[in-house]
Write a protein that holds these residues in place. Structure first.
Motif, PDB file in Angstrom:
ATOM      1  N   LEU A   1     -37.024  38.288  96.198  1.00 39.98           N
ATOM      2  CA  LEU A   1     -35.988  39.172  97.185  1.00 39.98           C
ATOM      3  C   LEU A   1     -36.930  39.954  97.893  1.00 39.98           C
ATOM      4  O   LEU A   1     -36.374  41.793  98.252  1.00 39.98           O
ATOM      5  CB  LEU A   1     -35.146  40.054  95.698  1.00 39.98           C
ATOM      6  N   LEU A   2     -38.578  40.573  98.106  1.00 40.02           N
ATOM      7  CA  LEU A   2     -38.764  41.433  98.745  1.00 40.02           C
ATOM      8  C   LEU A   2     -38.302  41.688 100.641  1.00 40.02           C
ATOM      9  O   LEU A   2     -37.864  42.774 100.490  1.00 40.02           O
ATOM     10  CB  LEU A   2     -40.246  40.883  98.515  1.00 40.02           C
TER      11      LEU A   2
ATOM     12  N   PRO B   1     -32.452  34.792  97.635  1.00 40.99           N
ATOM     13  CA  PRO B   1     -31.711  35.615  98.520  1.00 40.99           C
ATOM     14  C   PRO B   1     -29.896  35.336  99.102  1.00 40.99           C
ATOM     15  O   PRO B   1     -29.688  35.813  99.506  1.00 40.99           O
ATOM     16  CB  PRO B   1     -32.633  34.876  99.455  1.00 40.99           C
ATOM     17  N   VAL B   2     -30.046  33.985  98.364  1.00 47.92           N
ATOM     18  CA  VAL B   2     -27.730  33.609  99.006  1.00 47.92           C
ATOM     19  C   VAL B   2     -27.468  34.818  97.860  1.00 47.92           C
ATOM     20  O   VAL B   2     -26.313  35.514  98.656  1.00 47.92           O
ATOM     21  CB  VAL B   2     -27.623  32.220  98.400  1.00 47.92           C
TER      22      VAL B   2
ATOM     23  N   TRP C   1     -29.056  42.856  96.688  1.00 44.83           N
ATOM     24  CA  TRP C   1     -29.926  42.179  95.542  1.00 44.83           C
ATOM     25  C   TRP C   1     -30.649  43.037  94.257  1.00 44.83           C
ATOM     26  O   TRP C   1     -31.029  42.540  93.068  1.00 44.83           O
ATOM     27  CB  TRP C   1     -31.044  43.126  96.519  1.00 44.83           C
ATOM     28  N   GLN C   2     -29.813  44.117  94.174  1.00 43.50           N
ATOM     29  CA  GLN C   2     -29.919  44.807  92.637  1.00 43.50           C
ATOM     30  C   GLN C   2     -28.785  44.140  91.626  1.00 43.50           C
ATOM     31  O   GLN C   2     -29.142  44.078  90.919  1.00 43.50           O
ATOM     32  CB  GLN C   2     -29.393  46.549  92.711  1.00 43.50           C
TER      33      GLN C   2
ATOM     34  N   GLY D   1     -36.591  31.247 102.343  1.00 43.95           N
ATOM     35  CA  GLY D   1     -36.392  31.114 100.515  1.00 43.95           C
ATOM     36  C   GLY D   1     -36.047  29.571 100.028  1.00 43.95           C
ATOM     37  O   GLY D   1     -36.689  28.928  99.899  1.00 43.95           O
ATOM     38  N   ILE D   2     -36.137  28.914 101.491  1.00 49.26           N
ATOM     39  CA  ILE D   2     -35.136  27.829 101.279  1.00 49.26           C
ATOM     40  C   ILE D   2     -36.556  26.873 101.552  1.00 49.26           C
ATOM     41  O   ILE D   2     -37.453  25.619 100.846  1.00 49.26           O
ATOM     42  CB  ILE D   2     -34.553  27.045 103.101  1.00 49.26           C
TER      43      ILE D   2
END
Length: 389
Positions: A27-28, A148-149, A156-157, A239-240
């Protein structure tokens, strides 16, 4: 029934633990939009979960023998509730560092299953069984793809808060399905370590896993942010790509375990290190995205097979001290994932390029290749000598 459930249950435990372990690195790219993180702290934020996740593997392996896997998994998932919630309300990079350290519990549980599961199966199947359990590395792929999705949809939280529900499910599953009557080993940990610490195989197995599993962890935490910052891909696509790296390594780890039950482990490991050197040298050429990812996936396949082979060798040579030895070897693997991102960042700062860092990576693998050839020949001579007596 309970005994038959342990392999799927503990593999699921590892999947869940690893999904939590890599929340920050996944998630950065999204967290950076809301929380200022100094450039010299970026690598540390992604690497800190590896620290505790590595060091705790020694006591976790020991307590898996002393208390049973059910107790250790239950306690770990309960503890993880706190840092996961803390990270979901973080507002500074210091919060990320603090919460990230305690995410390490998710990575430390690896040594629980590799200590517990061989008790349920004959020696000839240990490679395959530990390979199946190691498939739990897939948890990192789930997070690098799904987090990420979720962040795009909910922020993100809230994406982090979803993991609280996963942890509660795993607490319930282990409470009801964990084996309360698992055979225990009550030899003091100091006594077990004294029996093996002078054995060169312990430290060479640790070195091999430092490189194979360390590379797996390092690329898992390094790729998402690197692909966004250096190749300009979006967070979901990064991410993928990272998930494909992880899935490949997780799947072929099962293959590596199976192959190690049937073929010469030393020759397999030598082939693994040759392939990793080739992949690292491709990355050192600083190629375009397509060739870069090809090199990454070569390393992924080699890492997966290598991880499976190492954890065939450990229970083969260390039976009475399996808990601490599993802990030491897996700790070194975790620490192997901590250093490469920091080293690559240091080379980037000093030279303006990642290429020298990848060359240094290739050199470290070459040292492993020399060591495994030497150890394989040494063990073969011992076996021939024993057979001739």
């Amino acid at each position: 029934m309970i005994k038959k459930a342990q392999l799927p249950l503990q593999t699921l435990d590892l999947i869940a633990g690893f999904t939590v372990w890599v929340i920050l690195s996944s998630l950065l790219p999204f967290i950076k939009h809301d929380i200022f993180i100094p450039d010299d702290m970026l690598a540390l934020v992604t690497a800190v979960p590896v620290i505790l996740g590595s060091v705790l593997r020694i006591p976790f392996g020991y307590y898996a023998n002393l208390l049973g896997a059910r107790t250790v998994f239950l306690a770990s998932f309960i503890v993880l509730l706190f840092p996961v919630y803390f990270l979901s309300v973080a507002t500074t990079y210091v919060d990320l560092l603090i919460g990230g350290v305690f995410l390490g519990f998710g990575g430390a549980i690896f040594s629980v299953g590799v200590t517990s599961l061989p008790k349920y199966y004959p020696k000839e199947r240990h490679g395959f069984v530990n390979g199946v359990y190691g498939f739990g590395n897939m948890g990192t792929a789930i997070t690098t793809y799904a987090a990420p999705v979720l962040a795009v949809q909910f922020g993100w939280q809230m994406a982090i808060k979803f993991y609280l529900g996963l942890l509660l499910v795993m607490i319930a599953l282990n409470f009801f399905l964990g084996d309360r009557h698992e055979p225990k080993v009550k030899t003091p940990i100091v006594q077990q370590i004294k029996a093996v610490w002078k054995d060169e195989k312990l430290w060479l197995f640790s070195l091999f896993y430092f490189v194979t599993f360390g590379a797996f962890v390092a690329f898992t935490v390094f790729l998402p942010n690197f692909l966004v910052s250096d190749f300009g891909v979006d967070g979901v696509t990064a991410g993928i790509f990272t998930s494909l790296f992880i899935v490949t390594a997780a799947v072929v780890r099962v293959l590596g375990g199976w192959l190690s039950d049937h073929l010469d482990c030393w020759k397999l490991l030598a082939g693994v290190f040759v392939a990793m050197i080739a992949g690292a040298l491709v990355l050192a050429t600083v190629p375009g995205l397509e060739l870069f990812m090809a090199g990454v996936y070569v390393i992924s396949i080699a890492c997966g097979i290598g991880n499976g082979v190492v954890f065939k060798l450990v229970p083969t040579y260390f039976v009475a001290q399996a808990g601490p030895v599993n802990g030491v070897v897996s700790m070194m693997g975790g620490l192997g994932g901590f250093f490469p991102p920091l080293v690559l960042s240091a080379f980037l700062g000093a030279t303006g390029s990642y290429a020298p860092g990848f060359i240094a990576f290739a050199c470290s693998i070459l040292a492993c290749l020399v060591a495994v050839v030497w150890l394989g020949r040494t063990e073969s001579r011992k076996q021939r000598g024993a057979a001739g007596m």
